[in-house]
Write a protein that holds these residues in place. Structure first.
Motif, PDB file in Angstrom:
ATOM      1  N   LYS A   1      -4.134 -52.302  11.911  1.00 23.24           N
ATOM      2  CA  LYS A   1      -3.396 -53.077  10.931  1.00 23.24           C
ATOM      3  C   LYS A   1      -4.293 -53.966  10.201  1.00 23.24           C
TER       4      LYS A   1
ATOM      5  N   THR B   1       8.174 -50.820   3.621  1.00 27.03           N
ATOM      6  CA  THR B   1       7.504 -52.375   3.226  1.00 27.03           C
ATOM      7  C   THR B   1       6.571 -52.597   3.459  1.00 27.03           C
TER       8      THR B   1
ATOM      9  N   TYR C   1       6.175 -47.704   6.998  1.00 24.28           N
ATOM     10  CA  TYR C   1       7.406 -48.781   8.078  1.00 24.28           C
ATOM     11  C   TYR C   1       8.410 -49.121   6.709  1.00 24.28           C
ATOM     12  N   ARG C   2       9.234 -49.691   7.940  1.00 20.99           N
ATOM     13  CA  ARG C   2      10.345 -50.573   7.156  1.00 20.99           C
ATOM     14  C   ARG C   2      11.263 -51.372   8.245  1.00 20.99           C
ATOM     15  N   ASP C   3      11.785 -52.017   7.992  1.00 22.52           N
ATOM     16  CA  ASP C   3      12.825 -53.151   9.141  1.00 22.52           C
ATOM     17  C   ASP C   3      13.415 -52.269  10.348  1.00 22.52           C
ATOM     18  N   ASP C   4      13.787 -51.047   9.288  1.00 22.95           N
ATOM     19  CA  ASP C   4      14.879 -50.423  10.715  1.00 22.95           C
ATOM     20  C   ASP C   4      14.066 -49.084  10.590  1.00 22.95           C
ATOM     21  N   HIS C   5      12.632 -48.111  10.569  1.00 24.31           N
ATOM     22  CA  HIS C   5      11.838 -47.242  10.756  1.00 24.31           C
ATOM     23  C   HIS C   5      11.113 -47.773  11.308  1.00 24.31           C
ATOM     24  N   THR C   6      10.290 -47.057  12.431  1.00 19.55           N
ATOM     25  CA  THR C   6       8.855 -47.635  12.883  1.00 19.55           C
ATOM     26  C   THR C   6       7.895 -46.835  11.923  1.00 19.55           C
TER      27      THR C   6
END
Length: 726
Positions: free
Chosen positions: A295, A279, A317-322
């Motif tokens: 950030k 993302t 990162y993405r919603d299901d992975h840090t």
């Protein structure tokens, strides 16, 4: 060094290092990233260390850190997970080649080292250094049987792991404390087992044995494969691997001068990241061990950080992975400078360095125009000598000059910024990303000349103007207007005014050839609308430089006037502002804008040899060939249509100079505007002062330590009134 556990790595040359090898481009037609061959394919990477005893092989490691203990076989694992691997499935290209990419990053047991490391460290036994990372990259076909892919993995890992366990004929601290001969080590066996319901099994013995490689890896995200290393029948080590499907991955990291620019207090640093399967990316900034900015793609060092290093950690990162485990870390090569070098122009304009809210008067615009001296022009040679012999190479270096120019650009809080001689690379890696962080939108247009990598750029503040679509940000080649558009105008006012230009180019083929094939100057045009809804046309240009080319600049001015009238008409008679380096005083070529006409042979005779330059113009004036007698040797009078708007200067007081080099000084940089139109009027209110001649000549001429360009920026405040139609 960064805090323990953060994957930052430095080398002795103090250069940026990848924390892991990022894919940097795509294999043609597959969408699969390929490794950049210029990068080290097996860099060391510092990670958190956990310890597992032999009773816990195959289990998931604890998330709490612990100190190494006397366990039979310490195993190095990564974060909450075991040694990682990842695979990536590309878009279906219709071909099976290179469709699945697998990356493995293996950390052998802590007490094993490669012989290369021992020779480097001068130690004969086990040492405290972290063991080398073993990396393996595989590109397999989608439809290949998974059993075949796993077999290839075993063979490749056997070759990679052999030197890890080779220690002068013996193995240190293996589980059974058995000595293994060097000859026996040649029979190193690496076997892969799947962990299912706490049991190990060969792939072919499971219900997944008939799967394709793609289906197998897609089915096993975040699950474990056990790699067992044996010599003959002697158990040596067990390496658990966790497979992750299409993890968030950093494709490229971009910053000005590839982390090698000068770093000054109060001058922003900016980093851009390209990712895949992500993302976005979090960029954290560190000074020493301290996190100073979280950030953000932009960080501005403060005073007090002199001689300190700045590093970043990037986490995709993405919603299901840090993104944990797929971070990359970089360190800027240069340390923070002690001071911000003196800028003589800013020193002369203290009253113009106001807080943002004081310069955003609703009915006023602050406009800046600046020729920033392109890198390729900074090192120009004239008569075999450097064009700026009074300046050291370090002072001219764009890694020093461009951050200082950026600092000046931001200091005035201008609503409109027009730049000339902008290197495309500088625009893409410094100006564009940094100005975007400070709420500016901009666009760039390079010159259309072969081999030229500089051009013009316009930035406008989104605090003053609405976001503008790309269709409203255009550029035109001035030579193309003269050669391909103006000769074919429909009958009317502009066609009548253009006839002398058309006739001149028809009877001077050498001049026409130079304009058509060697001059790539552009006119940038932006159709803007401010927060009140008022429309405005903004243009930016840079005309031909040659001292003997006033006639060419006059033709370029005619083409610009024509195109601006067309653009203004399309927008409904809106006011416009024209900025640029005209390489000419206002009473010379630009008089066509302010007076709507030029006289025949308007140039000073001592400067221009009309007979030579008009008919057979060349850049270096080394041709002594006589002119063809049939050529007409007069430059015609140029005239604009009567309905062309009244143009005035943005200077309430005409500057003494904006450009100074040894032997030449002039006011070449201008801000012009329409006085009135049916949709609004523009009136110059004030202008920023020009530094004194004494301050300019303090270092001989420009550029210098106090002037980063050979031009001085020009800044004007303009009253913008909207006319109400009745």
């Amino acid at each position: 060094m960064l805090p323990k556990g953060v994957p930052m790595d430095y080398n002795q040359q103090n250069k940026p290092i990848q924390a892991r090898v990022p894919p940097s481009r795509f294999v043609q037609g597959t969408g699969i990233p390929a490794l950049n061959s210029s990068l080290d394919v097996s860099p060391e990477r510092k990670r958190e260390i956990f310890v597992l005893s032999s009773d816990h092989y195959g289990s998931v490691a604890s998330t709490s850190k612990s100190q190494p203990t006397k366990t039979p076989t310490p195993v190095l694992v990564q974060h909450e997970k075991l040694t990682t691997s990842s695979f990536e499935v590309g878009e279906d290209s219709g071909e099976d080649n290179l469709s699945v990419r697998i990356e493995l990053f293996i950390f052998p047991p802590q007490n094993y080292q490669t012989t290369r490391q021992r020779r480097h460290s001068g130690q004969q036994g086990a040492c405290d250094k972290e063991p080398a990372q073993i990396s393996l990259v595989m590109a397999r076909t989608r439809c290949e049987p998974a059993t075949q892919c796993i077999k290839r993995m075993e063979l490749s890992l056997a070759k990679k792991l052999k030197p890890v366990f080779l220690d002068e004929g013996r193995i240190s601290q293996n589980v059974r404390k058995e000595k293994v001969s060097k000859k026996g080590l040649q029979k190193l066996d690496v076997s892969a087992f799947l962990l299912q319901e706490d049991k190990l099994a060969r792939l072919e013995e499971t219900d997944m044995g008939t799967m394709t490689t793609e289906a197998f890896f897609r089915l096993r995200p975040s699950q474990s494969i056990q790699i067992i290393v044996k010599v003959d029948s002697n158990f040596v080590a067990e390496i658990p691997i966790t497979i992750e499907c299409n993890p968030p991955t950093i494709v490229s990291v971009q910053t000005f001068e590839k982390f090698h620019s000068k770093i000054f207090p109060e001058v922003p640093l900016v980093v851009e990241v390209e990712t895949i399967h992500a993302t976005g990316a979090v960029i954290d900034w560190y000074v020493g061990q301290n996190l100073v900015c979280h950030k953000s793609s932009c960080y501005t060092p403060t005073f007090g950080l002199a001689k300190k290093s700045i590093g970043i950690v990037i986490t995709p990162y993405r919603d299901d992975h840090t993104g944990r485990g797929f971070e990359e870390a970089y360190e800027f090569a240069e340390k923070v400078e002690e001071n911000l070098p003196e800028n003589a122009t800013l020193h002369a304009r203290q009253n113009w360095l106001l807080p943002l809210e004081q310069t955003m008067a609703t009915k006023e615009l602050r406009v800046m125009s600046y020729n920033v001296l392109a890198d390729q022009n900074a090192y120009s040679i004239s008569d075999g000598q450097p064009f700026f012999p009074w300046v050291s190479a370090d002072t001219l270096n764009r890694a020093r000059r461009m951050p200082l120019i950026l600092h000046e650009m931001l200091s005035y809080r201008a609503d409109l910024i027009c730049l000339q001689e902008v290197d495309e690379l500088v625009y893409e890696t410094l100006f564009r990303p940094c100005m975007r962080c400070f709420n500016y939108q901009g666009y760039y247009q390079g010159k259309k000349s072969n081999g030229t990598k500089e051009g013009c750029a316009i930035f406008f503040s989104l605090s003053k103007f609405e976001v503008t679509s790309e269709s409203n940000l255009t550029a035109f080649g001035i030579s193309e207007l003269l050669i391909k558009e103006i000769p074919y105008l429909q009958p009317g006012d502009w066609n009548d005014c253009a006839q002398p230009v058309v006739d001149l180019l028809a009877r001077t083929p050498d001049l026409k050839s130079v304009i058509q094939h060697q001059l790539g100057h552009v006119l940038q045009v932006a159709h803007l609308r401010d927060k009140r809804g008022y429309p405005l046309l903004v243009a930016n240009t840079h005309l031909f430089y040659h001292p003997a080319a006033s006639h060419i600049r006059a033709l370029q001015c005619f083409a610009i006037a024509y195109k601006l009238s067309e653009e203004q008409r399309d927008m409904g008679d809106v006011p416009f502002i024209l900025c640029g380096d005209f390489n000419s005083e206002i009473w010379n070529c630009p008089r066509l804008f302010t007076q709507h006409q030029t006289q025949r042979n308007f140039c000073i005779p001592e400067v221009t040899d009309w007979q030579k330059d008009l008919n057979t113009f060349n850049f270096f004036r080394d041709s002594e060939e006589p002119c063809s007698p049939e050529f007409h040797n007069d430059f015609p009078s140029l005239q604009l249509p009567k309905n062309f708007p009244e143009i005035i200067s943005g200077y309430p007081e005409y500057p003494e100079l904006t450009h100074y080099v040894l032997g030449f000084q002039a006011t070449l940089d201008h801000i012009l505007m329409t006085r009135s139109s049916s949709q609004g009027s523009l009136t110059p209110v004030r202008q920023a002062p020009i530094p004194s001649l004494d301050s300019i000549t303090r270092d001989v001429a420009m550029p210098s330590k106090r002037f980063p360009s050979d031009h001085i920026s020009v800044v004007s405040d303009i009253s913008w009134q909207r006319k109400i139609k009745t």
